[in-house]
Design a protein around this motif. Structure first.
Motif, PDB file in Angstrom:
ATOM      1  N   ASP A 180      -2.822  27.779  53.191  1.00  0.00           N
ATOM      2  CA  ASP A 180      -2.885  26.461  53.826  1.00  0.00           C
ATOM      3  C   ASP A 180      -4.042  25.635  53.267  1.00  0.00           C
ATOM      4  OD1 ASP A 180      -0.669  27.097  55.369  1.00  0.00           O
ATOM      5  OD2 ASP A 180      -1.855  27.652  57.140  1.00  0.00           O
ATOM      6  N   LEU A 181      -5.181  26.288  53.014  1.00  0.00           N
ATOM      7  CA  LEU A 181      -6.319  25.607  52.399  1.00  0.00           C
ATOM      8  C   LEU A 181      -5.912  25.090  51.023  1.00  0.00           C
ATOM      9  CD1 LEU A 181      -9.967  26.254  52.332  1.00  0.00           C
ATOM     10  CD2 LEU A 181      -8.839  26.771  50.176  1.00  0.00           C
ATOM     11  N   PHE A 182      -5.184  25.899  50.282  1.00  0.00           N
ATOM     12  CA  PHE A 182      -4.689  25.509  48.962  1.00  0.00           C
ATOM     13  C   PHE A 182      -3.769  24.295  49.083  1.00  0.00           C
ATOM     14  CE2 PHE A 182      -2.466  27.493  44.967  1.00  0.00           C
ATOM     15  CZ  PHE A 182      -2.727  26.350  44.241  1.00  0.00           C
ATOM     16  N   SER A 183      -2.837  24.329  50.029  1.00  0.00           N
ATOM     17  CA  SER A 183      -1.916  23.208  50.227  1.00  0.00           C
ATOM     18  C   SER A 183      -2.669  21.923  50.538  1.00  0.00           C
ATOM     19  CB  SER A 183      -0.937  23.515  51.362  1.00  0.00           C
ATOM     20  OG  SER A 183      -0.102  24.592  51.033  1.00  0.00           O
ATOM     21  N   ALA A 184      -3.653  22.020  51.418  1.00  0.00           N
ATOM     22  CA  ALA A 184      -4.438  20.835  51.783  1.00  0.00           C
ATOM     23  C   ALA A 184      -5.219  20.318  50.583  1.00  0.00           C
ATOM     24  CB  ALA A 184      -5.385  21.171  52.936  1.00  0.00           C
ATOM     25  N   ALA A 185      -5.799  21.210  49.806  1.00  0.00           N
ATOM     26  CA  ALA A 185      -6.557  20.798  48.622  1.00  0.00           C
ATOM     27  C   ALA A 185      -5.633  20.113  47.618  1.00  0.00           C
ATOM     28  CB  ALA A 185      -7.242  21.997  47.990  1.00  0.00           C
ATOM     29  N   LEU A 186      -4.448  20.643  47.441  1.00  0.00           N
ATOM     30  CA  LEU A 186      -3.497  20.068  46.501  1.00  0.00           C
ATOM     31  C   LEU A 186      -3.057  18.672  46.947  1.00  0.00           C
ATOM     32  CD1 LEU A 186      -2.206  20.957  43.859  1.00  0.00           C
ATOM     33  CD2 LEU A 186      -0.339  21.931  45.163  1.00  0.00           C
ATOM     34  N   ARG A 187      -2.844  18.492  48.244  1.00  0.00           N
ATOM     35  CA  ARG A 187      -2.458  17.166  48.755  1.00  0.00           C
ATOM     36  C   ARG A 187      -3.552  16.127  48.509  1.00  0.00           C
ATOM     37  NH1 ARG A 187      -0.371  20.208  52.961  1.00  0.00           N
ATOM     38  NH2 ARG A 187      -2.218  19.859  54.238  1.00  0.00           N
ATOM     39  N   ARG A 188      -4.802  16.555  48.545  1.00  0.00           N
ATOM     40  CA  ARG A 188      -5.928  15.632  48.359  1.00  0.00           C
ATOM     41  C   ARG A 188      -6.291  15.401  46.894  1.00  0.00           C
ATOM     42  NH1 ARG A 188      -7.970  19.005  52.445  1.00  0.00           N
ATOM     43  NH2 ARG A 188      -9.318  20.029  50.934  1.00  0.00           N
ATOM     44  N   THR A 189      -5.649  16.123  46.010  1.00  0.00           N
ATOM     45  CA  THR A 189      -6.012  16.058  44.596  1.00  0.00           C
ATOM     46  C   THR A 189      -5.205  14.985  43.882  1.00  0.00           C
ATOM     47  OG1 THR A 189      -6.587  18.393  44.573  1.00  0.00           O
ATOM     48  CG2 THR A 189      -6.143  17.381  42.452  1.00  0.00           C
ATOM     49  N   SER A 190      -5.911  14.219  43.061  1.00  0.00           N
ATOM     50  CA  SER A 190      -5.251  13.206  42.246  1.00  0.00           C
ATOM     51  C   SER A 190      -5.834  13.243  40.841  1.00  0.00           C
ATOM     52  CB  SER A 190      -5.429  11.818  42.854  1.00  0.00           C
ATOM     53  OG  SER A 190      -6.812  11.498  42.911  1.00  0.00           O
ATOM     54  N   ILE A 191      -5.084  12.711  39.918  1.00  0.00           N
ATOM     55  CA  ILE A 191      -5.539  12.617  38.531  1.00  0.00           C
ATOM     56  C   ILE A 191      -6.512  11.453  38.434  1.00  0.00           C
ATOM     57  CG2 ILE A 191      -4.794  12.147  36.174  1.00  0.00           C
ATOM     58  CD1 ILE A 191      -2.182  13.631  36.838  1.00  0.00           C
ATOM     59  N   THR A 192      -7.635  11.675  37.772  1.00  0.00           N
ATOM     60  CA  THR A 192      -8.700  10.665  37.722  1.00  0.00           C
ATOM     61  C   THR A 192      -8.795   9.945  36.384  1.00  0.00           C
ATOM     62  OG1 THR A 192     -10.306  12.339  37.074  1.00  0.00           O
ATOM     63  CG2 THR A 192     -10.101  11.878  39.433  1.00  0.00           C
ATOM     64  N   VAL A 193      -8.046  10.370  35.385  1.00  0.00           N
ATOM     65  CA  VAL A 193      -8.120   9.726  34.075  1.00  0.00           C
ATOM     66  C   VAL A 193      -6.968   8.741  33.922  1.00  0.00           C
ATOM     67  CG1 VAL A 193      -9.391  11.602  32.981  1.00  0.00           C
ATOM     68  CG2 VAL A 193      -6.911  11.677  33.015  1.00  0.00           C
TER      69      VAL A 193
ATOM     70  N   VAL B 128      -3.049  16.233  29.873  1.00  0.00           N
ATOM     71  CA  VAL B 128      -3.678  17.517  30.201  1.00  0.00           C
ATOM     72  C   VAL B 128      -3.844  17.636  31.719  1.00  0.00           C
ATOM     73  CG1 VAL B 128      -5.738  18.959  29.936  1.00  0.00           C
ATOM     74  CG2 VAL B 128      -4.860  17.666  27.981  1.00  0.00           C
ATOM     75  N   ALA B 129      -4.300  16.564  32.354  1.00  0.00           N
ATOM     76  CA  ALA B 129      -4.485  16.581  33.813  1.00  0.00           C
ATOM     77  C   ALA B 129      -3.172  16.871  34.521  1.00  0.00           C
ATOM     78  CB  ALA B 129      -5.068  15.244  34.286  1.00  0.00           C
ATOM     79  N   GLY B 130      -2.093  16.272  34.040  1.00  0.00           N
ATOM     80  CA  GLY B 130      -0.781  16.517  34.633  1.00  0.00           C
ATOM     81  C   GLY B 130      -0.377  17.979  34.516  1.00  0.00           C
ATOM     82  N   GLU B 131      -0.672  18.602  33.371  1.00  0.00           N
ATOM     83  CA  GLU B 131      -0.343  20.015  33.198  1.00  0.00           C
ATOM     84  C   GLU B 131      -1.180  20.898  34.114  1.00  0.00           C
ATOM     85  OE1 GLU B 131      -0.411  21.245  29.135  1.00  0.00           O
ATOM     86  OE2 GLU B 131       1.195  19.875  28.558  1.00  0.00           O
ATOM     87  N   VAL B 132      -2.455  20.559  34.256  1.00  0.00           N
ATOM     88  CA  VAL B 132      -3.329  21.346  35.137  1.00  0.00           C
ATOM     89  C   VAL B 132      -2.827  21.254  36.576  1.00  0.00           C
ATOM     90  CG1 VAL B 132      -5.668  21.487  36.095  1.00  0.00           C
ATOM     91  CG2 VAL B 132      -5.349  21.206  33.626  1.00  0.00           C
ATOM     92  N   LEU B 133      -2.517  20.049  37.010  1.00  0.00           N
ATOM     93  CA  LEU B 133      -2.022  19.850  38.372  1.00  0.00           C
ATOM     94  C   LEU B 133      -0.666  20.542  38.564  1.00  0.00           C
ATOM     95  CD1 LEU B 133      -2.974  18.492  40.946  1.00  0.00           C
ATOM     96  CD2 LEU B 133      -1.872  16.390  40.176  1.00  0.00           C
ATOM     97  N   GLU B 134       0.177  20.478  37.557  1.00  0.00           N
ATOM     98  CA  GLU B 134       1.490  21.140  37.627  1.00  0.00           C
ATOM     99  C   GLU B 134       1.340  22.659  37.756  1.00  0.00           C
ATOM    100  OE1 GLU B 134       5.134  21.844  34.532  1.00  0.00           O
ATOM    101  OE2 GLU B 134       4.280  19.830  34.606  1.00  0.00           O
ATOM    102  N   MET B 135       0.410  23.222  36.999  1.00  0.00           N
ATOM    103  CA  MET B 135       0.187  24.672  37.093  1.00  0.00           C
ATOM    104  C   MET B 135      -0.301  25.050  38.491  1.00  0.00           C
ATOM    105  SD  MET B 135       1.107  26.214  34.356  1.00  0.00           S
ATOM    106  CE  MET B 135       0.329  27.798  34.576  1.00  0.00           C
ATOM    107  N   ALA B 136      -1.236  24.283  39.014  1.00  0.00           N
ATOM    108  CA  ALA B 136      -1.744  24.575  40.353  1.00  0.00           C
ATOM    109  C   ALA B 136      -0.618  24.505  41.378  1.00  0.00           C
ATOM    110  CB  ALA B 136      -2.867  23.608  40.715  1.00  0.00           C
TER     111      ALA B 136
END
Length: 189
Positions: free
Chosen positions: A8-21, A30-38
């Motif tokens: 659940d902590l992971f899910s919440a962190a993922l919802r709050r994460t955005s690409i900054t570049v 690269v950011a898209g691939e990192v986020l996709e892997m997560a």
């Protein structure tokens, strides 16, 4: 924190994460691939958890959170608190102990081999050279902590640390910090 709460902590962190570049740039890709892997490992973690496979759930959650933290450290993803595996206290049932033992020892061997195979890629004059060294040191540190937990009999703690540290190497390879000198099968490329 129990395994479900870790997910659940992971899910919440993922919802709050955005690409900054900026979009359309190489770093955005690269950011898209990192986020996709997560995101993929978050999904896998819950599939394993709901399929009564807490060993693979633990490894997937720790690995995916490692990708998020590595992406944040690279400046590709929005920065928030790190999600180290220190907080998880996964109780693995006795019926899954053999799987836990096998996977933990296998991940130790794999991370050890990956650490040896990941060479700093950027030129020594590039700021990314120091960044690559820092990423490698982070993975080495999580490996060392994993070994301490393993030798202390805490296999879930060891597995989480090996998985988390491995993600830093894999994200570093994907971001161009490392060249692979050895078995490419050790990395998600």
């Amino acid at each position: 924190m129990i395994l479900e709460a870790y997910g659940d902590l992971f899910s919440a962190a993922l919802r709050r994460t955005s690409i900054t570049v900026p979009g359309g740039t190489l770093l955005y890709l690269v950011a898209g691939e990192v986020l996709e892997m997560a995101a993929a490992y978050r999904s896998d973690g819950f599939s394993f958890l709901h399929g009564d496979d807490p060993v693979n759930a633990l490894a997937a959650f720790a690995y995916g959170l490692g990708w998020l933290d590595a992406g944040s450290q690279l400046g590709l993803l929005g920065r928030e608190a790190a999600h180290s595996p220190d907080t998880v206290d996964a109780e693995i049932p006795a019926s899954r102990q053999a799987h836990l033992v096998e996977k933990t020892h296998r991940y130790r061997r794999m991370l050890s081999a990956a650490l040896a195979a990941a060479e700093v890629g950027p030129d020594v004059a590039s700021p990314l050279h120091a960044g690559a060294r820092a990423f490698h040191a982070a993975a080495e540190s999580w490996y060392a902590e994993g070994v301490e937990h393993l030798e202390g009999g805490d296999l879930p703690g060891a597995l989480a640390r090996f998985s988390y540290g491995y993600a830093w190497l894999d994200a570093g390879v994907r971001a161009g910090l490392f060249a692979i000198a050895g078995d490419r099968g050790l990395f998600t490329v």
